[in-house]
Write a protein that holds these residues in place. Structure first.
Motif, short mmCIF file in Angstrom:
data_model
loop_
_atom_site.label_atom_id
_atom_site.label_comp_id
_atom_site.label_asym_id
_atom_site.label_seq_id
_atom_site.Cartn_x
_atom_site.Cartn_y
_atom_site.Cartn_z
N UNK A 91 0.83 -1.21 0.00
CA UNK A 91 0.00 0.00 0.00
C UNK A 91 0.87 1.26 0.00
N UNK A 92 1.92 1.21 0.78
CA UNK A 92 2.82 2.37 0.88
C UNK A 92 3.44 2.72 -0.47
N UNK A 93 3.94 1.72 -1.19
CA UNK A 93 4.62 1.98 -2.46
C UNK A 93 3.64 2.28 -3.60
N UNK A 94 2.47 1.66 -3.57
CA UNK A 94 1.52 1.87 -4.66
C UNK A 94 0.73 3.17 -4.49
N UNK A 95 0.27 3.42 -3.26
CA UNK A 95 -0.60 4.57 -3.03
C UNK A 95 0.07 5.69 -2.24
N UNK A 96 1.35 5.52 -1.90
CA UNK A 96 2.13 6.50 -1.13
C UNK A 96 1.41 6.95 0.14
N UNK A 97 0.75 6.00 0.78
CA UNK A 97 0.09 6.26 2.07
C UNK A 97 1.13 6.14 3.17
N UNK A 98 0.93 6.90 4.24
CA UNK A 98 1.83 6.80 5.39
C UNK A 98 1.94 5.35 5.83
N UNK A 99 3.17 4.84 5.94
CA UNK A 99 3.38 3.43 6.20
C UNK A 99 2.81 3.00 7.56
N UNK A 100 2.87 3.89 8.56
CA UNK A 100 2.33 3.56 9.87
C UNK A 100 0.80 3.44 9.82
N UNK A 101 0.15 4.34 9.09
CA UNK A 101 -1.29 4.26 8.95
C UNK A 101 -1.70 3.01 8.18
#
Length: 234
Positions: free
Chosen positions: A27-37
């Motif tokens: 999710x972090x790499x595909x959507x650049x969402x905060x990794x902790x969230x």
């Protein structure tokens, strides 16, 4: 050695751990969402679904156990209180051994991560307070320890199941503490013949650990740590 439904329980648990470990990275790499969230919400959803599936798979075992051993509410509360007390005692002993004999820093990275994620969003508290204790006690005490205890003595069954319990927490420097807690959970399970009791003990320990880390003043917490009374969840 294990009934088919137990293998499905193991498979569910492993898949849940894999999903909660790798999906946040995706999710972090595909959507650049905060990794902790990403980790927070993936873990919450994953643990809730995993707990529901495991409870469904083990519904027959839980029903049979309830029929075999009947405990009053007072007895459950009493055994839970004793279990928490015993867990804190063995924690103190284990922490002393780690610090004085092994030179291990008492800080737990696993506990710190749980606290940080709970601070980020209180919904994460569902995992250490409810879902993780249910899953871990059903798997490590009801299934693993319970099966081994039918074939060997208490010590061997407890050391094997508790060692696996400790290693899977991915906090290897504090394996001794997790193993000692596993022994207490196993002892309480044997004495009560009801897995709900070690579940309540586990829930209480985790709840006190996380809330203590969040709400106790940092200076007071440091004094507690210096006295070698370290709060560890499981």
């Amino acid at each position: 050695m294990f009934p088919k439904r137990y293998w499905f329980v193991f498979l569910t648990y492993v898949l849940m751990l894999l999903v909660t470990a790798f999906v946040p990275v995706f999710i972090y790499f595909i959507f650049t969402v905060n990794v902790f969230e990403a980790a927070l919400y993936t873990n919450v959803v994953g643990f809730i679904i995993g707990t529901i599936i495991v409870l469904w798979l083990m519904r027959k075992d839980i029903k049979e156990e309830n029929n075999v051993s009947s405990l009053s509410a007072g007895q459950i509360i009493g055994w839970t209180a004793l279990g928490v007390l015993l867990a804190w005692i063995v924690q103190i002993i284990a922490v002393n051994i780690e610090i004085e004999l092994l030179g291990i820093n008492p800080t737990s990275e696993n506990t710190e991560l749980i606290v940080e994620l709970t601070k980020l969003n209180p919904i994460f508290f569902l995992i250490p307070a409810i879902t993780a204790p249910i899953l871990e006690e059903l798997i490590f005490r009801k299934i693993l320890f319970g099966t081994l205890y039918k074939k060997m003595n208490f010590f061997l069954a407890a050391i094997i199941s508790s060692s696996i319990f400790g290693v899977l927490h991915m906090d290897l420097t504090h394996t001794l503490i997790y193993v000692s807690m596993g022994f207490v959970f196993a002892y309480i399970y044997v004495k009560t013949k009801r897995v709900i009791v070690p579940i309540f003990v586990h829930m209480t320990l985790n709840t006190v650990t996380v809330l203590g880390q969040i709400f106790i003043d940092p200076e007071q917490l440091e004094q507690i740590e210096k006295s070698m009374f370290i709060f560890f969840g499981g």
